[in-house]
Write an enzyme that holds these catalytic residues in place. Structure first.
Site, PDB file in Angstrom:
ATOM      1  N   TYR A 126      16.342  12.325  -6.882  1.00 39.91           N
ATOM      2  CA  TYR A 126      15.144  12.293  -6.064  1.00 39.91           C
ATOM      3  C   TYR A 126      14.860  13.716  -5.587  1.00 39.91           C
ATOM      4  O   TYR A 126      15.749  14.384  -5.068  1.00 39.91           O
ATOM      5  CB  TYR A 126      15.430  11.400  -4.858  1.00 39.91           C
ATOM      6  CG  TYR A 126      14.218  10.755  -4.262  1.00 39.91           C
ATOM      7  CD1 TYR A 126      13.826   9.481  -4.639  1.00 39.91           C
ATOM      8  CD2 TYR A 126      13.463  11.423  -3.311  1.00 39.91           C
ATOM      9  CE1 TYR A 126      12.709   8.888  -4.085  1.00 39.91           C
ATOM     10  CE2 TYR A 126      12.344  10.829  -2.755  1.00 39.91           C
ATOM     11  CZ  TYR A 126      11.970   9.569  -3.145  1.00 39.91           C
ATOM     12  OH  TYR A 126      10.861   8.985  -2.604  1.00 39.91           O
ATOM     13  N   GLY A 147       0.805  -1.231   0.000  1.00 38.29           N
ATOM     14  CA  GLY A 147       0.000   0.000   0.000  1.00 38.29           C
ATOM     15  C   GLY A 147       0.829   1.267   0.000  1.00 38.29           C
ATOM     16  O   GLY A 147       0.339   2.330   0.350  1.00 38.29           O
ATOM     17  N   ARG A 198       6.199  14.280   6.740  1.00 34.94           N
ATOM     18  CA  ARG A 198       5.166  14.880   5.904  1.00 34.94           C
ATOM     19  C   ARG A 198       3.875  15.025   6.705  1.00 34.94           C
ATOM     20  O   ARG A 198       3.192  16.042   6.611  1.00 34.94           O
ATOM     21  CB  ARG A 198       4.903  14.063   4.648  1.00 34.94           C
ATOM     22  CG  ARG A 198       3.801  14.705   3.820  1.00 34.94           C
ATOM     23  CD  ARG A 198       3.662  14.112   2.474  1.00 34.94           C
ATOM     24  NE  ARG A 198       2.857  12.897   2.507  1.00 34.94           N
ATOM     25  CZ  ARG A 198       2.522  12.221   1.410  1.00 34.94           C
ATOM     26  NH1 ARG A 198       2.929  12.635   0.234  1.00 34.94           N
ATOM     27  NH2 ARG A 198       1.800  11.142   1.500  1.00 34.94           N
ATOM     28  N   THR A 253       6.421  -2.967  -9.689  1.00 34.68           N
ATOM     29  CA  THR A 253       6.787  -1.574 -10.007  1.00 34.68           C
ATOM     30  C   THR A 253       8.220  -1.431 -10.482  1.00 34.68           C
ATOM     31  O   THR A 253       8.670  -0.327 -10.719  1.00 34.68           O
ATOM     32  CB  THR A 253       6.629  -0.672  -8.772  1.00 34.68           C
ATOM     33  OG1 THR A 253       7.387  -1.253  -7.705  1.00 34.68           O
ATOM     34  CG2 THR A 253       5.197  -0.518  -8.358  1.00 34.68           C
ATOM     35  N   SER A 282      13.683  -0.375  -6.810  1.00 33.02           N
ATOM     36  CA  SER A 282      15.130  -0.246  -6.699  1.00 33.02           C
ATOM     37  C   SER A 282      15.481  -0.055  -5.232  1.00 33.02           C
ATOM     38  O   SER A 282      14.792   0.654  -4.516  1.00 33.02           O
ATOM     39  CB  SER A 282      15.576   0.975  -7.504  1.00 33.02           C
ATOM     40  OG  SER A 282      16.915   1.291  -7.236  1.00 33.02           O
ATOM     41  N   THR A 305      -1.593  -4.856 -13.632  1.00 31.30           N
ATOM     42  CA  THR A 305      -2.554  -4.849 -14.737  1.00 31.30           C
ATOM     43  C   THR A 305      -2.703  -6.216 -15.397  1.00 31.30           C
ATOM     44  O   THR A 305      -3.607  -6.410 -16.194  1.00 31.30           O
ATOM     45  CB  THR A 305      -2.134  -3.838 -15.826  1.00 31.30           C
ATOM     46  OG1 THR A 305      -0.826  -4.200 -16.287  1.00 31.30           O
ATOM     47  CG2 THR A 305      -2.108  -2.430 -15.295  1.00 31.30           C
TER      48      THR A 305
END
Lengths: 636, 675
Positions: free
Chosen positions: A556, A205, A482, A283, A286, A337
């Protein structure tokens, strides 16, 4: 004596290992090894992730419910809980940094909605026939609002923001199923095909590409297929150094369980506490130590994937094959997918004997990039080498815990004096590279010297282990930070890209890099877009080079701003991020290095891989999943 | 179809034209001027030359010594790539080529020194005070420039009318404590050893006029310029027009350097590049009659130091005032938004030189035209410019009162077309002071104002008399030309209405196409220009547009006939060229022979009384006409020889060039129509 030194050495190694794990991972006590092939449901779940994730994790933010940053009554920042190195510590400089950087104030709070309002969740539209058949299989499932909402999102800013604001999700999964093993998945997929139900695989998630968002136009029943209970290591093959693992296992469990047998995968994405093996495969993830261990595509030896057409797997585990295009590459990066990855055979390595952090300070970002390029050129990159820009360096400093000893304080002051006054580094220009070396002790020390020598030719000064380690801590707590920002009107997000070096060095003073140009242009574009879109405060834009390759680097970005005075901060944020991505593409950066495409960056796929390329992917999708059972609509 | 075109243009006229006009034309918000000579007249020049000079630089960059700069260029991967390539092609060792490159760079590079700049500051202060009444600068423009310099690399793009231009630019920037530019100058200056070196030390770098296929030269040159730009060491200055305009019309832009300074943006090496158009307008041009002679075929005197000293007598004359307008910086990034896909640059190593892609080329071309138009828009026009336009349409002279009255009328017209007029006093006063300043061009005898014709010493041949008259006319025309950009579009419409009233748009578009070597007409803007022309003529009440027609109003006559007169010399010039090519030119005419041949053809016509237009003698017009005919494929060049197709080639289904030429020739000169 000999045995004594041996045992102290092994003790040291053990401590070292403990530190690695304890450094950023949850501590675990009770567990046996799961090294024997096990039958489905034969065993109780031993993983970290319970079915009801909300019992230990935040429903509207990052990570564990017990761990969060807050400003205490004295206005000082604290990190709660006991799980991390920073847990329970006071961070005296964070408040100043926070207020000065964002123009925010600890007196201006923007608190989150305390609890999920279950009535605001769209009612589950169930496919009764499917539910009946599913019941017959005995696979657990749920259609409670909390479970469904938890799996309706990843960790994009807009998703978390909506949860905090108590906004209604347009579409959430109608039910959640928890398969226990590969065969469960086969049954679920068969039933989904039979009843035309939409399946969305859900691993850790931690997606930041809107990949978990349910397509609002989906009218079928959406079933979230939660892989978290498929979390066993089925076998370890020490002869070939591979392990066969269920794909729902999350990073920290995989590493912990392998460590118990003296092994590791070495795959450590920043999200490894929560992200899952299957998610990494889906995905093209890395890890920060890819220089030693490789990225996920280098680690995978064999995959088992359940698709609507059946199960895909290769017939052998040869280390390399010339059998046409590698079918693994249809799966790696398929973003859910095509089907569900259920089992993975991946490479493992003995736990390294010795591990050492390090850091180098450079007078400016240019010099740092030039050094990283040289290190990559000489192919002597340590397990991890990252270059943080000045903003991030200062950010990292703001996270320094209260120092108890006067001596450490004194040493810190002396160091600072040496670098800024004696060596003439401008504190608003200097940057730091953080390093992590792994291997046997001898080699590590040798390697360390080699890297420091290269750094010296670019004006770099060794700046100690602490600075290095702090850099890595930042990446593990950034998502928690965050949440703190969002408590005080600050929105933040990160995004990444990969870009060729294109270096042109003339001298220490003058070097040009496409990497540098990209960083500068993207930052400037963000600043400009923010201004044009009415953001009242100077945004924070910061970047780091996180990976080096022979032909380029991964960059990044962090981007955050104070949104007071904006009517729709999320929309503003999204427009700015969109512009930043256009800038990245225009400057030769890729659409993504490891986050993936999801639905967030779909619009650029054609541009990125050509329409023919999109057509090729589409034809695979059409063959494997003609009825779009795996209907998350990522990628294409 | 013409009617459809007219209809269409009618349809969107009010919205579109108004918007574009407003966008292009900052008339409503033009800045005020400040005279920088005023302070010079009241304080010590020496102090001024020695004062503290500490300009703000691009993002606090440390200035780079000229030698360091050379090293950077010589060591660049870009240059090395080309050196190796040239070495492989020629078989020479790379060292030798490298040496060649270093020689080229030595010949090219500037050696900017603040001491030399101070010398110039001192000397120019003295010179300017004697030559000019005022040197006016828009200070807001300077402030904008200062801001721009700090943010992004800046390229200064001044108009080019005089040698004075770049000294003046550096002088102004020094005065305002701005970063001194490095200036691309033509190699011909190097003929004057001492002056050349002085200019080099005040920031000029020298480029050969032509280096066609010389890869190495191009590589050194472009890397030199890009290195300066990328690092923001200094603003880069060059003249888009490539050379001084001898006619005072803006010249069609050259794209070489513009391509070079824009490329770093496309390659992502800089975030943005600011292009700053600068309009320098002289009330009286130092080189005035020199230019006229040059256009008439007296070769321009080779630049030599002694020649320049002779020019000292210039110092005893009054050249009125100069206006320098620093335009709004134009962000290349904003211009390129949606027009150029920068990511196409990503698939090639950045150090390998590549021809710009078509998309880029047309963007650069378009940008160049926009900038030149911005230069035009901000050119300050003096009253004399209007008076010269009137005098040229009345070569036999007119009453002072009539001239004054018509000047007032023309001023009104110009203002309503957004001309940037400087009208320092009431018109009568302004007229008389203009006549005084330009007494070398016009004289008042009794009440009559007419062009001065250089008094010949002793007996003259008819050719010599003609030549003398032509010098006056061309000198005068160089002032009229300054206002053409204001009137050009409506004037072309007026001509089109007169000649082909039923196919106005087609005729307009034909003229537009034909004149696009002579005037600044942005490629692809035909329809927009047509709409603008309609809008302006309607706005001033000269025409009405009932349904899809364009009709002259009762009060439209003066305006339309003025416009016809304005363009008449050009029409005649082109006709004479066409006639020459049809009637006289032998097969196998070379380019070299062409100009003298057309000139003597025109001289014959004038002497025979068949032609009254002296501007036909201008080599500039002859060259432009030929270029237009070549472009329109009415003439073809085969191995340097012209082959005329005028008689055979239909230019467009309804309009063949020859038909128009004939048509214009027959009716165009109807004296009754000319004021």
């Amino acid at each position: 004596m000999a045995s004594d030194s041996n045992s102290s050495e092994s003790q040291r190694i053990a401590q070292q290992r403990l530190r690695i794990i304890a450094g950023h991972l949850q501590k675990h006590k009770d567990d046996d090894s799961g090294t024997i092939a096990t039958e489905c449901k034969a065993e109780a779940n031993k993983g970290t992730v319970p079915r009801k994730r909300q019992e230990i994790m935040k429903w509207n933010g990052w990570g564990y419910s017990d761990s969060k940053f807050l400003f205490n009554k004295k206005g000082q920042a604290e990190f709660t809980g006991k799980r991390y190195r920073l847990s329970g510590m006071v961070l005296p400089s964070l408040q100043d940094w926070f207020e000065n950087t964002f123009g925010a104030s600890v007196n201006h709070k923007s608190p989150a909605t305390p609890a999920l309002n279950a009535s605001a969740v769209p009612p589950a539209s169930l496919n009764e026939a499917f539910v009946e058949d599913l019941k017959a299989t005995g696979i657990p499932f749920s259609h409670e609002a909390e479970d469904r909402v938890f799996r309706a999102h990843g960790h994009c800013l807009h998703e978390i923001f909506a949860l905090r604001e108590g906004k209604k999700f347009e579409r959430v999964p109608d039910m959640v199923v928890w398969p226990n093993c590969h065969n469960d998945v086969v049954k679920i997929v068969e039933l989904a095909c039979k009843h035309n139900v939409c399946l969305i695989p859900y691993g850790g998630g931690t997606s930041v590409t809107s990949a978990l968002e349910c397509p609002p136009e989906e009218t079928r029943c959406i079933v979230s297929l939660d892989t978290s209970q498929m979390n066993r290591i089925l076998w370890i093959d020490e002869k070939n150094l591979v392990a066969h693992v269920e794909a729902g296992i999350i990073g920290q469990d995989l590493e912990r369980l392998l460590n118990e047998s003296g092994y590791c995968t070495g795959h450590e994405p920043d999200s490894m506490e929560f992200s899952s093996l299957g998610g990494w495969v889906a995905t093209r993830a890395s890890g920060m130590k890819k220089n030693v261990y490789g990225n996920i595509e280098d680690l995978v030896i064999h995959l088992k994937v359940v698709t609507p057409r059946g199960v895909i797997e290769k017939s052998c585990q040869g280390p390399r094959m010339s059998t046409g295009p590698d079918i693994h590459h249809f799966i790696l990066g398929s973003e859910g997918t095509l089907g569900v990855v259920t089992e993975v055979t991946m490479k493992i390595r003995p736990i390294p004997e010795y591990q050492k952090y390090g850091s180098v300070v450079f007078p400016n970002f240019e010099a740092g990039v030039a050094c990283l390029r040289e290190v990559a050129k000489q192919r002597c990159a340590p397990a991890s080498i990252r270059l943080m820009d000045n903003e991030q360096f200062q950010f990292g400093h703001a996270l320094k815990p209260q120092v108890s000893s006067i001596f450490t304080n004194f040493v810190e002051g002396l160091k600072k004096f040496y670098i800024t006054k004696f060596k003439g580094f401008d504190p608003h220009q200097l940057v730091v590279a953080t390093l992590l070396f792994e291997g046997d002790r001898e080699r590590v020390l040798q390697h360390e010297k080699q890297v420091y020598d290269i750094a010296a030719t670019f004006g770099g000064l060794a700046a100690g282990e602490d600075n290095g380690q702090r850099g890595y801590i930042l990446t593990f707590v950034i998502a928690y930070l965050r949440d703190l920002g969002m408590d005080y009107y600050v929105v933040a997000e990160s995004f990444e890209t990969s870009v060729p070096w294109d270096s042109l060095c003339f001298s220490l003073l003058l070097s040009f890099f496409r990497v540098l140009d990209l960083c500068r242009n993207v930052k400037e574009r963000i600043n400009r877009e923010c201004k044009e879109r009415g953001v009242q405060f100077q945004p924070l834009t910061s970047c780091r080079v996180t990976q080096t390759y022979d032909a380029g680097a991964c960059v990044y970005f962090y981007f955050a701003f104070n949104y007071r005075g904006l009517a729709d901060p999320v929309h503003t944020y999204e427009r700015v991020e969109h512009a930043a991505r256009e800038e990245i593409l225009a400057n030769g950066g890729s659409l993504s290095h490891h986050h993936g495409v999801g639905k967030l960056r779909k619009e650029w796929m054609k541009e990125s891989i050509s329409s023919l390329g999109v057509g090729m992917l589409q034809s695979v999708k059409d063959y494997v999943d003609p009825d779009n059972i795996f209907g998350n609509r990522n990628l294409l | 179809h013409p009617h459809q075109a007219t209809q269409m243009s009618n349809y969107c006229l009010n919205i579109l034209v108004f918007v574009t006009l407003q966008q292009r034309d900052p008339m409503l918000k033009r800045d005020c001027f400040e005279d920088i000579l005023e302070e010079r007249r009241n304080s010590s020049d020496l102090k001024y030359a020695l004062r503290c000079y500490a300009p703000v630089l691009y993002k606090g960059v440390t200035p780079c010594k000229a030698n360091m700069l050379k090293n950077i260029v010589l060591q660049s991967d870009q240059l090395h790539y080309v050196i190796n390539q040239v070495s492989q092609e020629s078989g020479e060792a790379p060292d030798i080529i490298q040496e060649e490159a270093s020689v080229i760079l030595e010949e090219m590079a500037h050696r900017l020194q603040i001491s030399t700049v101070r010398c110039f500051a001192f000397a120019l202060s003295k010179a300017f005070k004697t030559l000019f009444q005022h040197v006016c600068v828009n200070e807001e423009g300077i402030q904008r420039l200062q801001q721009a310099i700090q943010e992004h690399p800046v390229v200064l793009l001044p108009s080019h009318r005089s040698y004075m231009d770049f000294l003046l630019m550096s002088y102004i920037l020094y005065t305002y404590d701005l970063a001194l530019p490095v200036i691309a100058a033509g190699m011909d200056f190097m003929g004057m050893k001492f002056v050349g070196e002085m200019l080099r030390m005040s920031g000029a770098f020298f480029i050969r006029r032509s280096f066609g296929g010389d890869k190495l030269y191009w590589a050194v040159f472009s890397e030199y310029v890009k290195t300066m730009l990328r690092n923001g060491f200094a603003p880069i200055e060059f003249f888009l027009e490539g050379t001084r305009s001898r006619t005072c019309k803006s010249l069609t832009p050259k794209l070489g350097l513009l391509n070079i300074v824009i490329e770093p943006f496309f390659k992502g090496e800089v975030f943005d590049v600011n292009l700053v158009p600068v309009s320098i307008s002289y009330e009286r041009i130092l080189e005035e009659s020199l230019y006229a002679r040059e256009l008439l075929g007296v070769p321009k005197p080779k630049e030599s130091t002694s020649g320049l000293l002779k020019a000292r007598r210039i110092l005893s004359e009054d050249y009125g005032s100069i206006h320098v307008y620093f335009g709004q910086p134009v962000s290349v990034r904003s211009l390129a938004q949606g027009k150029v896909n920068r990511s196409t640059y990503n698939l090639f190593p950045r150090h390998i030189p590549r021809k710009p892609m078509e998309e880029t080329q047309s963007f650069v071309n378009d940008t160049a035209y926009r900038i030149v138009r911005l230069q035009e828009d901000n050119m300050v026009l003096k009253p004399w410019v209007l008076m010269a336009s009137l005098l040229l349409q009345n070569l036999e002279g007119l009453e002072l009162s009539v001239l004054t009255e018509q000047t007032v009328w023309l001023r009104g017209l110009a203002l309503s077309y957004a001309a940037f007029l400087d009208w320092p006093a009431p018109t009568a006063k302004v007229v008389s002071s203009s006549l005084a300043l330009h007494r070398g061009l016009a004289c008042v005898s009794g009440d009559r104002v007419s062009l001065v014709v250089g008094e010949p010493l002793g007996p003259v041949t008819p050719e010599e008399a003609l030549f003398n008259r032509a010098v006056s006319v061309l000198s005068c025309a160089s002032y009229r030309n300054q206002v053409l950009h204001v009137f050009l579009r409506p004037a072309m419409l007026a001509v089109a209405m007169l000649h082909l009233s039923d196919e106005v748009y087609n005729c307009f578009s034909f003229l537009w196409d034909m004149f696009s070597n002579d005037f600044i007409l942005c490629p692809g803007d035909t329809v927009q220009d047509f709409e603008e022309a309609c809008y302006l003529l309607v706005k001033t009440g000269a025409v009405q547009m009932p349904q899809q027609d364009i009709v002259m109003t009762d009060i439209g006559q003066p305006t339309l006939s003025f416009f016809n007169g304005l363009l008449e010399p050009f029409l005649q010039g082109y006709q004479v060229v066409c006639r020459y090519l049809c009637e006289e030119a032998s097969e196998g005419l070379t380019e070299k022979q062409y100009i003298p041949a057309v000139r003597s053809f025109a001289v014959k016509l004038i002497l025979a009384g068949n032609l009254r237009c002296y501007e036909v003698l201008s080599s500039d017009m002859q060259k432009n006409a030929l270029a237009a005919l070549l472009r329109m494929d009415a003439v073809r060049k085969v191995k340097n020889r012209m082959i005329s197709h005028i008689n055979q080639t239909p230019i467009s289904p309804s309009l063949s060039l020859v038909a128009v030429a004939e048509d214009l020739y027959r009716d165009g000169l109807t004296p009754s129509y000319i004021r």
